[in-house]
Structures are given as structure tokens and as C-alpha cells.
Write a protein that holds these residues in place. Structure first.
Motif, short mmCIF file in Angstrom:
data_model
loop_
_atom_site.label_atom_id
_atom_site.label_comp_id
_atom_site.label_asym_id
_atom_site.label_seq_id
_atom_site.Cartn_x
_atom_site.Cartn_y
_atom_site.Cartn_z
N SER A 98 -0.72 -31.75 -10.98
CA SER A 98 -1.43 -31.22 -9.82
C SER A 98 -0.45 -30.50 -8.90
O SER A 98 0.72 -30.89 -8.79
N ALA A 99 -0.93 -29.49 -8.22
CA ALA A 99 -0.07 -28.78 -7.26
C ALA A 99 0.36 -29.71 -6.14
O ALA A 99 1.46 -29.59 -5.60
N LYS A 149 -1.40 -26.00 -0.98
CA LYS A 149 -1.49 -26.52 -2.35
C LYS A 149 -2.69 -27.47 -2.44
O LYS A 149 -2.85 -28.35 -1.61
N PRO A 150 -3.53 -27.33 -3.46
CA PRO A 150 -4.73 -28.16 -3.55
C PRO A 150 -4.51 -29.50 -4.24
O PRO A 150 -3.71 -29.62 -5.17
N THR A 151 -5.25 -30.52 -3.77
CA THR A 151 -5.41 -31.76 -4.51
C THR A 151 -6.25 -31.46 -5.74
O THR A 151 -7.20 -30.69 -5.69
N GLN A 169 -1.80 -27.31 -13.44
CA GLN A 169 -0.87 -26.18 -13.64
C GLN A 169 0.05 -26.00 -12.43
O GLN A 169 0.26 -24.89 -11.95
N GLY A 170 0.60 -27.11 -11.95
CA GLY A 170 1.30 -27.08 -10.68
C GLY A 170 2.63 -26.36 -10.66
O GLY A 170 3.15 -26.06 -9.58
N LEU A 190 -6.70 -23.52 -0.88
CA LEU A 190 -7.70 -24.58 -0.79
C LEU A 190 -7.00 -25.93 -0.65
O LEU A 190 -5.93 -26.14 -1.21
N LEU A 191 -7.63 -26.85 0.09
CA LEU A 191 -7.09 -28.19 0.21
C LEU A 191 -7.37 -29.03 -1.03
O LEU A 191 -6.65 -29.98 -1.31
#
Length: 291
Positions: free
Chosen positions: A80-81, A58-60, A43-44, A20-21
Motif C-alpha cells: 500500500s502507498a 498517499k492513499p490507504t 503498487q506503493g 485520495l486519502l
């Protein structure tokens, strides 16, 4: 919306599908407010360490799109990821009293990303990220920053102009390069970067009341060969070096950068050119470091 608890991102691949973006998203709203003392934890580390079990996209962590009168206050966004807080196509944004954090070596973990957004105010924000604390990109106007830490650059590529921006009352701590405009910047594999610069014109950028510590150099203005930076202004700059484990300390660097020192600076900045000069004159590099 009141957030006083903790929202934790899943660390298994199944909930993310093919990727997901963005993780948490609000679209096409008016008068949306998120406040409280809660935490959004992306939990990046599972993404950054690339164990091979998470999607490549990797999502915002938190994104607002196409919204008006947006307020985010009091919360913490961490690990963040990718980007922590993003505003796309928004009008009337206020962000204050928030904390955003991720390890210094976490990749592409921008703090706040602005794109196609107008009338944005960010103040009393404590940002410590692996990449840009605030990234201002295409289509933004009337952006006011008054905060505790920031690291900025304008990247290569694109077209148009960046003008009339003031960075004020900023405290930095252990920042590699606190004041930066870098149009030679390349976020991809450095070996594949071409030695060219952006066609974006940068002018009327003011830096006022910026103090703290740095680990590489206090200032880096690497501007476009075709469109030099003009109208840069610095006042009340006090930056002291902090011994670093990984870098050699350097002096300020300027290339194709023209502007004014309105007060004395610490350390002295002698590479900024007072006016646009003939191309036959060599601009000072400060010293031989280029980071």
C-alpha cells in the motif's frame, strides 16, 4: 464479498487526480464481509520512491468507515502507498487469516489502523510492514489481538487513557523492537521534535506468550514524565537477538515504566520498576542505547 483475484492500483497520476486519502472504501454498512484468497496490491513503490509524478497525498489501500459487524478474512494486502487496512468508527470487527506485507523501508505503511472503533478481534494475522503493524489510536475499546507479528507504540500528543489491553501469542521475526511503548515518538523530521511527552495515561497493558527474534533491542518502554506507565505485565517472553547489518544490539530500556514480571524472561528484563517510586531514584536504562 468474495475476493479470489487480484486488484491492482494504477501507477499513473491521472486516475488519482489531486490525491485520495483512501483507494478502496466501504461506508455505513452492516454485516459486510470480505473473504477469499485474493490480493489487493497498492503498487506503493511509485509513491515511496517519489519520482515526482504521483500526488503528494498517499492513499490507504482498504478502509471501512461507520460500519458494524465487519469481517475481513483470507485475503492479502500488499505494498500500500500508506496504511494497508483501516477501520474508522466501526463496531464489531473481525480480522483473521490475512497477510499484509510491504518492504521494511517503506514509509508509513502501517498494517492495520484502528480509530474510534470498538469490539475488535484480530487473530492469525501475518503482518510485515514498514511502520506499525497495528496502530491503535483515539476512541478504541475492547481490542483483542492474537497474531503472528506486531510492533506497537503509543505516540505523543492527545489526551485521555489507554488501558486494559492484552497482546498475546505473538511470534515476531527480524523485528527491530518487538515490545514498545514510546511516548517520545515523533513521526516527523526528528530534528523538529520537541522533547516532551503525551498526556495520555497508559495502564494495565499485558504482554503474554511473545517469542521470536529482534535486531535492535527486545523491549523499549519510554513513558511520559507527567503520567508514567503503570500496571504493565509480562509473562512468557522469549526473544533472541538476530545479528543486524545496520544496528548495534541493545538491552531493554525503561523510563517511567512500572509493572510486574510474572515469569522469567529471555533475555532477562531488569529495568521495569515494581512500584511507583520517589523521583529521586534513577530508573535503570538497561544500557546506553536509545533508539
Amino acid at each position: 464479498m468474495q475476493l479470489d483475484g487480484k486488484i491492482i492500483a494504477p501507477t499513473s497520476s491521472q486516475p488519482w487526480g489531486s490525491g485520495l486519502l483512501q483507494w478502496l472504501q466501504f461506508k455505513n454498512l452492516k454485516g459486510i464481509t470480505i473473504l477469499g484468497k485474493g490480493v489487493i496490491d497498492g503498487q506503493g513503490s511509485d509513491w515511496w520512491n517519489d519520482y515526482g509524478r504521483m500526488p503528494s497525498t498517499k492513499p490507504t489501500a482498504l478502509r471501512f468507515y461507520g460500519s458494524k459487524a465487519v469481517t475481513v478474512s483470507g485475503i492479502t494486502i500488499q505494498n500500500s502507498a500508506r496504511t494497508h487496512l483501516k477501520f474508522d468508527n466501526c463496531i464489531g470487527v473481525q480480522v483473521f487469516d490475512i497477510r499484509i506485507s510491504a518492504p521494511a523501508d517503506s514509509p508509513n505503511t502501517d498494517g492495520i489502523h484502528l480509530q474510534n472503533s470498538q469490539d475488535v478481534t484480530i487473530y492469525r494475522a501475518n503482518l510485515a510492514c514498514g511502520d506499525d503493524c497495528i496502530s491503535i489510536q483515539t476512541g478504541c475499546s475492547n481490542v483483542d489481538l492474537d497474531m503472528e507479528s506486531a510492533l506497537e507504540h503509543w505516540e505523543r500528543g492527545g489526551y485521555g487513557s489507554v488501558q486494559g489491553i492484552t497482546f498475546s501469542n505473538i511470534r515476531v521475526y527480524e523485528v527491530e523492537i518487538p515490545i514498545m511503548i514510546d511516548q517520545f515518538y515523533c513521526a516527523s523530521d526528528k530534528s523538529k521534535c520537541r522533547n516532551d511527552t503525551s498526556a495520555v495515561a497508559v495502564s494495565g497493558i499485558n504482554y503474554v506468550n511473545i517469542w521470536g527474534t529482534y535486531t535492535v533491542k527486545p523491549l523499549h518502554f519510554a513513558c511520559s514524565n507527567s503520567l508514567p506507565c503503570t500496571g504493565l505485565s509480562l509473562a512468557n517472553i522469549e526473544l533472541t537477538p538476530l545479528p543486524s547489518y545496520n544496528f548495534e544490539l541493545c538491552g531493554s530500556f525503561c523510563w517511567k515504566a512500572y509493572g510486574t514480571l510474572r515469569t522469567r524472561t529471555v533475555p532477562p528484563i531488569d529495568c521495569l520498576m515494581p512500584s511507583k517510586l520517589s523521583s529521586t531514584r534513577v530508573q535503570s536504562y538497561g544500557n546506553s542505547c536509545w533508539v
